[in-house]
Design a protein around this motif. Structure first.
Motif, PDB file in Angstrom:
ATOM      1  N   ALA A 116      -1.581 -18.277   8.017  1.00  0.00           N
ATOM      2  CA  ALA A 116      -2.621 -18.408   9.048  1.00  0.00           C
ATOM      3  C   ALA A 116      -3.942 -17.790   8.606  1.00  0.00           C
ATOM      4  CB  ALA A 116      -2.146 -17.762  10.341  1.00  0.00           C
ATOM      5  N   GLY A 117      -4.003 -17.303   7.370  1.00  0.00           N
ATOM      6  CA  GLY A 117      -5.237 -16.738   6.838  1.00  0.00           C
ATOM      7  C   GLY A 117      -5.430 -15.268   7.116  1.00  0.00           C
ATOM      8  N   ARG A 118      -4.389 -14.585   7.591  1.00  0.00           N
ATOM      9  CA  ARG A 118      -4.505 -13.168   7.901  1.00  0.00           C
ATOM     10  C   ARG A 118      -4.111 -12.322   6.684  1.00  0.00           C
ATOM     11  NH1 ARG A 118      -1.064 -14.932  12.278  1.00  0.00           N
ATOM     12  NH2 ARG A 118      -2.378 -15.683  14.007  1.00  0.00           N
ATOM     13  N   ASP A 119      -4.888 -11.271   6.431  1.00  0.00           N
ATOM     14  CA  ASP A 119      -4.526 -10.307   5.393  1.00  0.00           C
ATOM     15  C   ASP A 119      -3.450  -9.374   5.937  1.00  0.00           C
ATOM     16  OD1 ASP A 119      -6.357 -11.380   3.675  1.00  0.00           O
ATOM     17  OD2 ASP A 119      -7.899  -9.863   4.055  1.00  0.00           O
ATOM     18  N   VAL A 120      -2.428  -9.135   5.123  1.00  0.00           N
ATOM     19  CA  VAL A 120      -1.279  -8.332   5.546  1.00  0.00           C
ATOM     20  C   VAL A 120      -1.145  -7.119   4.641  1.00  0.00           C
ATOM     21  CG1 VAL A 120       1.219  -8.268   5.884  1.00  0.00           C
ATOM     22  CG2 VAL A 120      -0.066 -10.347   6.444  1.00  0.00           C
ATOM     23  N   VAL A 121      -1.137  -5.929   5.250  1.00  0.00           N
ATOM     24  CA  VAL A 121      -0.854  -4.687   4.531  1.00  0.00           C
ATOM     25  C   VAL A 121       0.567  -4.264   4.873  1.00  0.00           C
ATOM     26  CG1 VAL A 121      -1.292  -2.204   4.523  1.00  0.00           C
ATOM     27  CG2 VAL A 121      -3.183  -3.797   4.230  1.00  0.00           C
ATOM     28  N   VAL A 122       1.403  -4.104   3.847  1.00  0.00           N
ATOM     29  CA  VAL A 122       2.752  -3.567   4.040  1.00  0.00           C
ATOM     30  C   VAL A 122       2.726  -2.112   3.603  1.00  0.00           C
ATOM     31  CG1 VAL A 122       5.192  -3.785   3.483  1.00  0.00           C
ATOM     32  CG2 VAL A 122       3.757  -5.832   3.594  1.00  0.00           C
ATOM     33  N   LEU A 123       3.011  -1.215   4.543  1.00  0.00           N
ATOM     34  CA  LEU A 123       2.959   0.214   4.271  1.00  0.00           C
ATOM     35  C   LEU A 123       4.231   0.658   3.539  1.00  0.00           C
ATOM     36  CD1 LEU A 123       1.692   1.507   7.738  1.00  0.00           C
ATOM     37  CD2 LEU A 123       0.325   0.930   5.723  1.00  0.00           C
ATOM     38  N   ALA A 124       4.080   1.589   2.620  1.00  0.00           N
ATOM     39  CA  ALA A 124       5.225   2.101   1.863  1.00  0.00           C
ATOM     40  C   ALA A 124       5.046   3.589   1.618  1.00  0.00           C
ATOM     41  CB  ALA A 124       5.365   1.359   0.539  1.00  0.00           C
ATOM     42  N   GLU A 125       6.029   4.391   2.002  1.00  0.00           N
ATOM     43  CA  GLU A 125       5.973   5.808   1.649  1.00  0.00           C
ATOM     44  C   GLU A 125       6.029   5.941   0.122  1.00  0.00           C
ATOM     45  OE1 GLU A 125       9.429   6.073   4.591  1.00  0.00           O
ATOM     46  OE2 GLU A 125       8.135   4.355   4.197  1.00  0.00           O
ATOM     47  N   GLY A 126       5.392   6.985  -0.391  1.00  0.00           N
ATOM     48  CA  GLY A 126       5.374   7.166  -1.834  1.00  0.00           C
ATOM     49  C   GLY A 126       4.617   6.062  -2.529  1.00  0.00           C
ATOM     50  N   ASP A 127       5.249   5.454  -3.511  1.00  0.00           N
ATOM     51  CA  ASP A 127       4.652   4.339  -4.258  1.00  0.00           C
ATOM     52  C   ASP A 127       5.399   3.061  -3.910  1.00  0.00           C
ATOM     53  OD1 ASP A 127       2.866   3.623  -6.825  1.00  0.00           O
ATOM     54  OD2 ASP A 127       4.760   2.524  -6.913  1.00  0.00           O
ATOM     55  N   VAL A 167       0.841  -1.207   0.000  1.00  0.00           N
ATOM     56  CA  VAL A 167       0.000   0.000   0.000  1.00  0.00           C
ATOM     57  C   VAL A 167       0.871   1.250   0.000  1.00  0.00           C
ATOM     58  CG1 VAL A 167      -1.713   1.317   1.298  1.00  0.00           C
ATOM     59  CG2 VAL A 167      -1.909  -1.172   1.126  1.00  0.00           C
ATOM     60  N   GLY A 168       0.754   2.039  -1.066  1.00  0.00           N
ATOM     61  CA  GLY A 168       1.459   3.310  -1.143  1.00  0.00           C
ATOM     62  C   GLY A 168       0.750   4.389  -0.353  1.00  0.00           C
ATOM     63  N   LEU A 169       1.532   5.169   0.413  1.00  0.00           N
ATOM     64  CA  LEU A 169       0.971   6.200   1.291  1.00  0.00           C
ATOM     65  C   LEU A 169       1.149   7.608   0.760  1.00  0.00           C
ATOM     66  CD1 LEU A 169       2.320   4.751   4.657  1.00  0.00           C
ATOM     67  CD2 LEU A 169      -0.005   4.542   3.753  1.00  0.00           C
ATOM     68  N   GLY A 170       1.837   7.758  -0.378  1.00  0.00           N
ATOM     69  CA  GLY A 170       2.088   9.101  -0.873  1.00  0.00           C
ATOM     70  C   GLY A 170       3.260   9.750  -0.152  1.00  0.00           C
TER      71      GLY A 170
END
Length: 505
Positions: free
Chosen positions: A103-114, A14-17
């Motif tokens: 384990a069936g968990r959704d994972v969001v990896v945060l990223a500055e920009g793109d 996930v891009g955060l801008g």
């Protein structure tokens, strides 16, 4: 990719801008809020810029995975060195995320920009995306953020944008900057002194703008020349905006004197241009040259082009110098290398007259026709060689013949320029006959026409069989020495080369 196992979780990059939480996309905010696991990178101090941007979108009960880098720029005793230490860290981090996904968990990896633009997420993506359902959510890049804060276009019309990491070696930085239309230089911080020197060497320092922490607390914008190198953080960029002329009139130098740069464009099109030549052509206000050669240079809005016939070199040089005296930045375009039977001499002859001695003149080299032709045939110029023009328009034929004999007697390979034209039809035959007094009829001859152009043709013949009817003004001849070899290799391809070692007498 599609789900292969419904029991696994889904990975999101996930891009955060650039830093302002209000610039996070709606899709990114939705995913952050409902993720089972939110992962983010940080340095060893534990603070994460990515988490601070996303904080308002986090919800209670989420698992947070802090991926702490083992090092940043310091040295390491890891057996694989700096790269080895990071690769090990990425493997361990990917394994931690994989455990959640399994384990069936959704994972969001945060990223500055793109996420996929110089982002840390890409290392997780390469290790996990082929194993789990994955979605990448783009974000506003630092490049776009910097341009927005400057309020200047990055590119216009046919311009290209070059993104350059400041960590490149200084020589490479200089070359990339010199050849760029517009550019953004990333990863400043400790690289800033080298980037500044590269900008200055490329002649672009005065164009460069500095943007620090765009859309974040502590944002700073300034001309790059005003920035103290001790104050530059990693989260800053140097920007060379669009070169398309603004609506206001072209700014002239304060003293009213411009400059003349004689640029070699090589034997054909853009593939033969050096980075320095590209930069000089791009920054010129005016292009002057033989119309055929000017047509090889891409047009730029606001740039004036002054084409002329091929036989008015002195007049063309004087015209260019007059423009420069009135404050224009002039490029005189020359094919091949401008110092080899070309425009550099014509410009310098006029520039050395009293009226023009104060006009700055610079020569930018280019690939010569002889070297281009040699590369197509093999390595015929591998030993000593001489370059002679067969044109007798600017010198008597007796002088040409005398020089041919001297070079032939010295057993030099010969590169023969300007061999023939509609008005000069006898020189090739005469030159052949002179050389046959010293060379065997079996001597290899490379006939190279329109090298690099759409009608390129390379023939390898023998000196005794050289047919003048096959030679025109767009042809260059490379005549071998007594040592030059012509050898047929696989596929029936004949190559020509001259040994570097000459036999003892």
């Amino acid at each position: 990719m599609t789900d292969r196992q419904t029991t696994t979780g889904r990975l999101y990059g996930v891009g955060l801008g650039p830093g302002d939480p209000s610039l996070v996309t709606v899709r990114a905010a939705e995913l952050i809020g409902k993720a089972d696991v939110v992962a983010y990178h940080s340095a060893r101090h534990g603070r994460s810029i990515a988490r601070s941007i996303a904080e308002r979108y986090l919800t209670s009960g989420q698992i947070e995975e802090k991926l702490v880098y083992p090092l940043t720029v310091e040295t390491t005793d890891h057996p694989g060195g700096y790269r080895g230490a990071l690769d090990e860290f990425y493997e361990e981090a990917a394994a931690r995320l994989a455990a959640h996904l399994d384990a069936g968990r959704d994972v969001v990896v945060l990223a500055e920009g793109d996420p996929l633009f110089y982002g840390s997420y890409q290392h997780m993506h390469k290790r996990l995306a082929h194993r789990y359902p994955t979605e990448v959510v783009p974000g506003v890049t630092s490049v776009s953020a910097a341009a927005a804060r400057l309020g200047q276009p990055l590119t216009e019309a046919e311009e290209t944008l070059t993104v350059i990491p400041g960590t490149l070696p200084e020589e490479e930085l200089t070359a990339r900057i010199a050849s760029a239309d517009s550019a953004v230089i990333m990863k400043l911080g400790r690289t800033f002194p080298a980037v500044r020197r590269a900008l200055e060497r490329a002649g672009r320092l005065d164009d460069a703008q500095y943007v620090e922490r765009a859309f974040m607390d502590g944002e700073r914008i300034a001309p790059l020349t005003e920035v103290d190198e001790e104050s530059v953080p990693y989260f800053s960029v140097a920007v060379l905006p669009s070169r398309v002329a603004p609506l206001e009139p072209v700014v002239r130098p304060a003293d009213g004197v411009g400059s003349v740069t004689v640029v070699g464009t090589g034997p054909a099109g853009p593939l033969w241009l050096t980075p320095e030549a590209r930069g000089a052509l791009a920054e010129a206000t005016d292009l002057v040259g033989y119309t055929t050669y000017l047509d090889r240079v891409p047009e730029r809005p606001g740039q004036r082009r002054h084409g002329s016939d091929n036989k008015v070199e002195s007049e063309r040089a004087e015209f260019a110098l007059d423009l420069a005296r009135r404050g224009h930045r002039v490029c005189v375009v020359s094919s091949g290398d401008p110092g080899v039977f070309a425009m550099a001499t014509a410009v310098l002859e006029v520039a050395c007259e009293p009226d023009y001695r104060d006009v700055p003149v610079r020569i930018v080299p280019g690939m010569t026709a002889a070297h281009a032709a040699a590369s197509r045939a093999g390595a015929p110029l591998g030993h000593d060689y001489a370059v002679v023009s067969l044109s007798d328009r600017l010198k008597p034929w007796d002088v040409v013949a005398k020089r041919l004999r001297a070079a032939a007697e010295a057993d030099l390979v010969l590169a023969l320029y300007n061999p023939g034209s509609k008005s000069r039809t006898t020189q090739v035959g005469q030159a052949r006959d002179v050389l046959l007094e010293y060379r065997a009829p079996e001597t290899p001859v490379v006939m190279a026409r329109d090298v690099g152009g759409p009608t390129e043709r390379i023939r390898i013949v023998r000196l005794g069989e050289l047919d003048p009817a096959l030679v025109d003004m767009r042809t260059i001849l490379l005549i071998g020495s007594s040592q030059t070899q012509a050898v047929e290799r696989g596929g029936g391809v004949e190559v020509v080369w001259t040994p570097r070692r000459y036999p003892e007498p």
